[in-house]
Scaffold this motif. Structure first.
Motif, PDB file in Angstrom:
ATOM      1  N   CYS A 142     -19.583 -62.149  -2.098  1.00  0.00           N
ATOM      2  CA  CYS A 142     -20.321 -63.022  -1.184  1.00  0.00           C
ATOM      3  C   CYS A 142     -19.928 -64.479  -1.395  1.00  0.00           C
ATOM      4  CB  CYS A 142     -21.824 -62.842  -1.382  1.00  0.00           C
ATOM      5  SG  CYS A 142     -22.420 -61.200  -0.889  1.00  0.00           S
ATOM      6  N   SER A 143     -19.012 -64.698  -2.337  1.00  0.00           N
ATOM      7  CA  SER A 143     -18.420 -66.014  -2.537  1.00  0.00           C
ATOM      8  C   SER A 143     -16.916 -65.816  -2.720  1.00  0.00           C
ATOM      9  CB  SER A 143     -19.024 -66.710  -3.761  1.00  0.00           C
ATOM     10  OG  SER A 143     -18.475 -68.002  -3.938  1.00  0.00           O
ATOM     11  N   PRO A 144     -16.245 -65.308  -1.679  1.00  0.00           N
ATOM     12  CA  PRO A 144     -14.831 -64.929  -1.806  1.00  0.00           C
ATOM     13  C   PRO A 144     -13.905 -66.129  -1.920  1.00  0.00           C
ATOM     14  CG  PRO A 144     -15.502 -64.777   0.475  1.00  0.00           C
ATOM     15  CD  PRO A 144     -16.749 -65.087  -0.310  1.00  0.00           C
ATOM     16  N   ASN A 145     -12.698 -65.864  -2.405  1.00  0.00           N
ATOM     17  CA  ASN A 145     -11.696 -66.930  -2.494  1.00  0.00           C
ATOM     18  C   ASN A 145     -10.566 -66.724  -1.502  1.00  0.00           C
ATOM     19  OD1 ASN A 145     -10.310 -64.801  -3.708  1.00  0.00           O
ATOM     20  ND2 ASN A 145     -10.684 -65.559  -5.792  1.00  0.00           N
ATOM     21  N   ALA A 146     -10.710 -65.736  -0.613  1.00  0.00           N
ATOM     22  CA  ALA A 146      -9.664 -65.462   0.372  1.00  0.00           C
ATOM     23  C   ALA A 146     -10.291 -64.926   1.661  1.00  0.00           C
ATOM     24  CB  ALA A 146      -8.646 -64.462  -0.174  1.00  0.00           C
ATOM     25  N   CYS A 147      -9.547 -64.996   2.732  1.00  0.00           N
ATOM     26  CA  CYS A 147      -9.942 -64.390   4.000  1.00  0.00           C
ATOM     27  C   CYS A 147      -8.694 -63.729   4.578  1.00  0.00           C
ATOM     28  CB  CYS A 147     -10.520 -65.418   4.966  1.00  0.00           C
ATOM     29  SG  CYS A 147      -9.341 -66.677   5.520  1.00  0.00           S
ATOM     30  N   TYR A 148      -8.802 -63.146   5.748  1.00  0.00           N
ATOM     31  CA  TYR A 148      -7.634 -62.506   6.339  1.00  0.00           C
ATOM     32  C   TYR A 148      -7.629 -62.718   7.844  1.00  0.00           C
ATOM     33  CZ  TYR A 148     -11.061 -58.751   7.161  1.00  0.00           C
ATOM     34  OH  TYR A 148     -12.169 -58.032   7.540  1.00  0.00           O
ATOM     35  N   ARG A 149      -6.461 -62.595   8.414  1.00  0.00           N
ATOM     36  CA  ARG A 149      -6.299 -62.751   9.860  1.00  0.00           C
ATOM     37  C   ARG A 149      -5.339 -61.686  10.355  1.00  0.00           C
ATOM     38  NH1 ARG A 149      -2.629 -66.556   7.765  1.00  0.00           N
ATOM     39  NH2 ARG A 149      -0.564 -66.552   8.747  1.00  0.00           N
ATOM     40  N   PHE A 150      -5.322 -61.496  11.653  1.00  0.00           N
ATOM     41  CA  PHE A 150      -4.417 -60.514  12.264  1.00  0.00           C
ATOM     42  C   PHE A 150      -3.333 -61.232  13.064  1.00  0.00           C
ATOM     43  CE2 PHE A 150      -8.387 -58.173  11.727  1.00  0.00           C
ATOM     44  CZ  PHE A 150      -7.928 -57.024  11.105  1.00  0.00           C
ATOM     45  N   THR A 151      -2.186 -60.629  13.092  1.00  0.00           N
ATOM     46  CA  THR A 151      -1.104 -61.107  13.941  1.00  0.00           C
ATOM     47  C   THR A 151      -0.462 -59.899  14.604  1.00  0.00           C
ATOM     48  OG1 THR A 151       1.021 -62.270  14.000  1.00  0.00           O
ATOM     49  CG2 THR A 151       0.517 -61.062  11.995  1.00  0.00           C
ATOM     50  N   PHE A 152      -0.006 -60.081  15.818  1.00  0.00           N
ATOM     51  CA  PHE A 152       0.590 -58.970  16.569  1.00  0.00           C
ATOM     52  C   PHE A 152       2.085 -59.182  16.769  1.00  0.00           C
ATOM     53  CE2 PHE A 152      -3.883 -59.184  17.522  1.00  0.00           C
ATOM     54  CZ  PHE A 152      -4.280 -57.860  17.460  1.00  0.00           C
ATOM     55  N   SER A 153       2.640 -60.116  16.017  1.00  0.00           N
ATOM     56  CA  SER A 153       4.076 -60.384  16.083  1.00  0.00           C
ATOM     57  C   SER A 153       4.797 -59.583  15.008  1.00  0.00           C
ATOM     58  CB  SER A 153       4.344 -61.881  15.883  1.00  0.00           C
ATOM     59  OG  SER A 153       5.720 -62.134  15.763  1.00  0.00           O
ATOM     60  N   SER A 154       5.960 -59.047  15.345  1.00  0.00           N
ATOM     61  CA  SER A 154       6.737 -58.247  14.385  1.00  0.00           C
ATOM     62  C   SER A 154       7.585 -59.114  13.471  1.00  0.00           C
ATOM     63  CB  SER A 154       7.636 -57.253  15.126  1.00  0.00           C
ATOM     64  OG  SER A 154       8.532 -57.948  15.986  1.00  0.00           O
ATOM     65  N   SER A 155       7.669 -60.416  13.775  1.00  0.00           N
ATOM     66  CA  SER A 155       8.478 -61.319  12.951  1.00  0.00           C
ATOM     67  C   SER A 155       7.576 -62.142  12.055  1.00  0.00           C
ATOM     68  CB  SER A 155       9.296 -62.257  13.842  1.00  0.00           C
ATOM     69  OG  SER A 155       8.447 -63.052  14.643  1.00  0.00           O
ATOM     70  N   HIS A 156       8.082 -62.478  10.878  1.00  0.00           N
ATOM     71  CA  HIS A 156       7.327 -63.338   9.984  1.00  0.00           C
ATOM     72  C   HIS A 156       8.293 -64.166   9.145  1.00  0.00           C
ATOM     73  CE1 HIS A 156       7.992 -59.599   7.656  1.00  0.00           C
ATOM     74  NE2 HIS A 156       8.123 -60.417   6.629  1.00  0.00           N
ATOM     75  N   SER A 157       7.747 -65.235   8.568  1.00  0.00           N
ATOM     76  CA  SER A 157       8.575 -66.169   7.816  1.00  0.00           C
ATOM     77  C   SER A 157       9.168 -65.495   6.586  1.00  0.00           C
ATOM     78  CB  SER A 157       7.727 -67.375   7.388  1.00  0.00           C
ATOM     79  OG  SER A 157       8.454 -68.200   6.496  1.00  0.00           O
ATOM     80  N   SER A 158      10.420 -65.846   6.296  1.00  0.00           N
ATOM     81  CA  SER A 158      11.074 -65.299   5.108  1.00  0.00           C
ATOM     82  C   SER A 158      10.438 -65.836   3.832  1.00  0.00           C
ATOM     83  CB  SER A 158      12.573 -65.646   5.140  1.00  0.00           C
ATOM     84  OG  SER A 158      12.747 -67.067   5.188  1.00  0.00           O
ATOM     85  N   GLU A 159       9.633 -66.919   3.971  1.00  0.00           N
ATOM     86  CA  GLU A 159       8.976 -67.493   2.806  1.00  0.00           C
ATOM     87  C   GLU A 159       7.734 -66.708   2.412  1.00  0.00           C
ATOM     88  OE1 GLU A 159       8.174 -71.541   3.702  1.00  0.00           O
ATOM     89  OE2 GLU A 159      10.281 -72.130   3.837  1.00  0.00           O
ATOM     90  N   SER A 160       7.261 -65.829   3.286  1.00  0.00           N
ATOM     91  CA  SER A 160       6.086 -65.040   2.964  1.00  0.00           C
ATOM     92  C   SER A 160       6.407 -64.097   1.819  1.00  0.00           C
ATOM     93  CB  SER A 160       5.638 -64.226   4.189  1.00  0.00           C
ATOM     94  OG  SER A 160       5.287 -65.080   5.251  1.00  0.00           O
ATOM     95  N   LYS A 161       5.526 -64.072   0.831  1.00  0.00           N
ATOM     96  CA  LYS A 161       5.738 -63.171  -0.288  1.00  0.00           C
ATOM     97  C   LYS A 161       4.389 -62.715  -0.826  1.00  0.00           C
ATOM     98  CE  LYS A 161       5.870 -66.487  -4.138  1.00  0.00           C
ATOM     99  NZ  LYS A 161       6.629 -66.897  -5.339  1.00  0.00           N
ATOM    100  N   LEU A 162       4.420 -61.678  -1.615  1.00  0.00           N
ATOM    101  CA  LEU A 162       3.213 -61.126  -2.195  1.00  0.00           C
ATOM    102  C   LEU A 162       2.862 -61.907  -3.452  1.00  0.00           C
ATOM    103  CD1 LEU A 162       1.275 -58.696  -1.628  1.00  0.00           C
ATOM    104  CD2 LEU A 162       2.534 -57.477  -3.413  1.00  0.00           C
ATOM    105  N   ARG A 163       1.669 -62.481  -3.490  1.00  0.00           N
ATOM    106  CA  ARG A 163       1.234 -63.284  -4.621  1.00  0.00           C
ATOM    107  C   ARG A 163       0.096 -62.633  -5.401  1.00  0.00           C
ATOM    108  NH1 ARG A 163       2.949 -67.120  -0.757  1.00  0.00           N
ATOM    109  NH2 ARG A 163       4.263 -68.761  -1.669  1.00  0.00           N
ATOM    110  N   ILE A 164      -0.152 -61.363  -5.129  1.00  0.00           N
ATOM    111  CA  ILE A 164      -1.197 -60.633  -5.833  1.00  0.00           C
ATOM    112  C   ILE A 164      -0.617 -59.320  -6.360  1.00  0.00           C
ATOM    113  CG2 ILE A 164      -3.160 -61.604  -4.592  1.00  0.00           C
ATOM    114  CD1 ILE A 164      -3.121 -59.221  -2.738  1.00  0.00           C
ATOM    115  N   ALA A 165      -1.272 -58.781  -7.384  1.00  0.00           N
ATOM    116  CA  ALA A 165      -0.811 -57.530  -7.997  1.00  0.00           C
ATOM    117  C   ALA A 165      -2.022 -56.671  -8.314  1.00  0.00           C
ATOM    118  CB  ALA A 165      -0.019 -57.825  -9.266  1.00  0.00           C
ATOM    119  N   PRO A 166      -1.851 -55.353  -8.281  1.00  0.00           N
ATOM    120  CA  PRO A 166      -2.974 -54.446  -8.565  1.00  0.00           C
ATOM    121  C   PRO A 166      -3.367 -54.474 -10.036  1.00  0.00           C
ATOM    122  CG  PRO A 166      -0.943 -53.204  -8.321  1.00  0.00           C
ATOM    123  CD  PRO A 166      -0.616 -54.611  -7.951  1.00  0.00           C
ATOM    124  N   PHE A 167      -4.613 -54.200 -10.285  1.00  0.00           N
ATOM    125  CA  PHE A 167      -5.128 -54.158 -11.647  1.00  0.00           C
ATOM    126  C   PHE A 167      -6.169 -53.057 -11.739  1.00  0.00           C
ATOM    127  CE2 PHE A 167      -8.305 -55.284 -14.838  1.00  0.00           C
ATOM    128  CZ  PHE A 167      -7.520 -55.530 -15.947  1.00  0.00           C
TER     129      PHE A 167
END
Length: 596
Positions: A142-167
């Motif tokens: 109820c006090s999150p540090n992230a949100c999310y959005r949707f996109t319907f484009s198949s292209s995305h920036s090459s700078e996008s990368k995964l900054r989280i890991a499972p635990f």
């Protein structure tokens, strides 16, 4: 299971690349009666449940969802049978066997636990989608540090990368128990669902390396009891986040549920009892909901405004069931109560509709323009009050940024629209006032860097935490000063709005933030210049009226510009510089520049 930051992350940073859904179902392309069932079927076509009860690494939560003998459990069993019948028919069976029914139950529960509503740029629900562990392992807060959005484009920036890991707690390996590694690239690459909606997780707070990343599963502007009830009814868990665990309640949760009481009949302890407060809250909630529901179904904005303002002004002062004799008490909603915020939202919309209706109904041009002008400025005042109220809460709970972004943009739009109203000439009785020239360049504020900061962020999509704090402080200083000059003009003729001393600076409430009740009094707002068109103003000569109208309009334009720019900046933090809301703000600014 949870997801943690694999590096230090500042605010307004994409922390995942666009993630492709495991399965999705849009409302206009259903193969089964509901999106949940269609999505479950799509999930089963590509993935088989494991012996541990997972599917594609997702927790099904089956036991918790079906262990209660309630409506949800009953619906799940019926839906699972319908899904199993569809699978049996697809495979050529005469009827589903126990194995098929078991798989249908696991898939359906996994979708109910992990799926999210897919929304378009306007916030309209398009259907549901379920994503892999990269997103689905992100827990609620109820006090999150992230949100999310949707996109319907198949292209995305090459700078996008995964900054989280499972635990996984008590495990050195981040591996789901059916042997499938949870790696983000597995779900980020192009695949069978390449035409589906993509989801991007974005930071709204600074996140340290190793810190858990969380998002909200419910409306954060609801008080704790409602949030907990919704989470339990849908997901079967009790939230134990820092906000929910705080004792006493956080200031935000205290304000969102606070009701002030004046009584000569009952003791203070009894008035604050759970029984009385629940009863009062239920009655007030029914009054607000009835007015809003009637407005949405019948379409009578005028009646809705009267009913809502009656509740806000008078509260609940009639006899309550369960008490003998007449109870001489009055229960008032706190100005920051979640029902008050709902009322402000509806009132801003209803008064805007009233203004449009006024222009189309009356035959007298002068009369309808002036009436529509009054209704429009009341709508703008409620939009400003809503933005200011939620921003006041946002200062104590920064995870409210998503809601606040939309409210500031709405307030900015409403105020700027008011400056373009043809009613200014009728208000000032001078035709030249309506064509009073404004210039965005000339109107650029010399006290804050909001315009420059927005222009910069709309290009690169990011702002550092320290820069954002400085800009926010500048914005509040500017918008507070401007509001003091125009608030009495905006609220003229509306008794409830006059009772709010200041829609930006709520220091008049701070002295009572830890008390059990908060009194709501009618305040007289003193400003340097008082704008009005009532009898005393009519005595002024035309030049004087034009002078006051010019100043009112110029200040409202400045106020609207500040609100819009700040809302746009918040939108960039939440959704990115290419998001619909940020581009919408840019479009309005371009339109204003061409207009003036």
């Amino acid at each position: 299971m949870e997801m943690r930051a694999s590096e230090d992350i500042d605010i307004s940073t994409d922390i995942t690349p666009p993630l492709i859904p495991l399965s999705f179902s849009l409302l206009n392309s259903l193969t089964l009666p509901s999106p949940d069932l269609s999505t479950s079927l799509g999930l089963l076509l590509h993935h088989r449940p494991s012996l541990t009860g997972r599917i594609a690494g997702l927790l099904s939560n089956r036991h918790n969802l079906t262990s209660q003998n309630d409506q949800l459990s009953h619906r799940i069993r019926l839906d699972a049978q319908a899904l199993a019948a569809q699978i049996a028919n697809h495979c050529g069976y005469t009827e589903p066997n126990d194995c098929v029914l078991e798989e249908a139950m696991v898939a359906l529960c996994a979708v109910l636990t992990n799926a999210v509503e897919v929304q378009d740029n306007e916030g309209q629900n398009l259907g549901v989608a379920v994503f892999g562990p990269t997103f689905s392992w992100i827990n609620h807060s109820c006090s999150p540090n992230a949100c999310y959005r949707f996109t319907f484009s198949s292209s995305h920036s090459s700078e996008s990368k995964l900054r989280i890991a499972p635990f996984i707690r008590n495990s050195q390996q981040a591996q789901v128990d059916d042997g499938v590694w949870c790696v983000g690239s597995e779900f980020a690459k192009e695949g069978e669902q390449s035409n589906g909606p993509r989801l991007i997780v974005r930071s709204i707070k600074r996140i340290k390396k190793g810190e858990e990343v969380t998002v909200a599963y419910t409306d954060l502007l609801q008080p704790k009891a409602i949030r907990q009830s919704e989470l339990w009814s849908k997901y079967r868990f009790n939230c134990c986040c820092k906000r929910c665990s705080a004792l006493p309640f956080t200031y935000v949760d205290h304000a969102l549920q606070e009701i002030s009481v004046s009584s000569h009949d009952l003791s203070s302890s009894y008035l604050n009892s759970i029984f009385v407060r629940d009863m009062v809250d239920t009655r007030l909630n029914e009054d607000i909901d009835d007015a809003i529901s009637e407005y949405l179904s019948v379409g009578d904005p005028g009646t809705c405004c009267k009913k809502l303002e009656k509740v806000l002004m008078q509260g609940l002062n009639d006899q309550l069931e369960g008490f003998e004799g007449k109870l001489n008490s009055r229960f008032m909603l706190h100005p920051l109560h979640h029902l008050s915020l709902n009322a402000y939202t509806t009132l801003a919309s209803a008064y805007k509709v009233c203004a449009c209706n006024s222009l189309s109904v009356h035959s007298e041009v002068d009369r309808n323009q002036l009436e529509a002008f009054d209704l429009s400025r009341t709508s703008a005042a409620y939009s400003l009050l809503l933005a200011g109220s939620t921003h006041h809460l946002f200062k104590s709970e920064s995870s409210l940024i998503v809601s606040v972004a939309n409210f500031w943009v709405g307030a900015g739009e409403s105020l700027l629209s008011l400056t373009r109203s043809s009613g200014w000439s009728d208000f000032a009785k001078v035709g030249e006032v309506a064509s009073n020239p404004f210039s965005v360049k000339k109107s650029k504020c010399s006290k804050c860097s909001l315009t420059d900061r927005f222009r910069t962020c709309i290009l690169n999509g990011q702002i550092r935490s320290a820069d954002f704090e400085n800009v926010s402080n500048q914005f509040l200083s500017c918008v507070s000063d401007i509001t003091q000059k125009v608030w009495s003009f905006l609220v003229n003729g509306c008794h409830f709005l006059k009772s709010c001393k200041d829609p930006i600076d709520f220091s008049w409430l701070m002295s009572t933030k830890n008390s059990s009740t908060v009194g709501v009094r009618v305040h007289v707002n003193k400003t340097d210049i008082s704008y009005s068109h009532e009898s005393e103003t009519c005595a002024r000569n035309r030049e004087e009226q034009a002078y006051y109208a010019d100043h009112a309009r110029a200040n409202i334009f400045q106020l609207g510009l500040h609100c819009l720019l700040y809302g746009g900046l918040l939108a960039i933090i939440c959704y990115g510089h290419n998001s619909h809301l940020a581009c919408h703000v840019q479009t309005i600014l371009d339109h204003e520049e061409s207009f003036v």
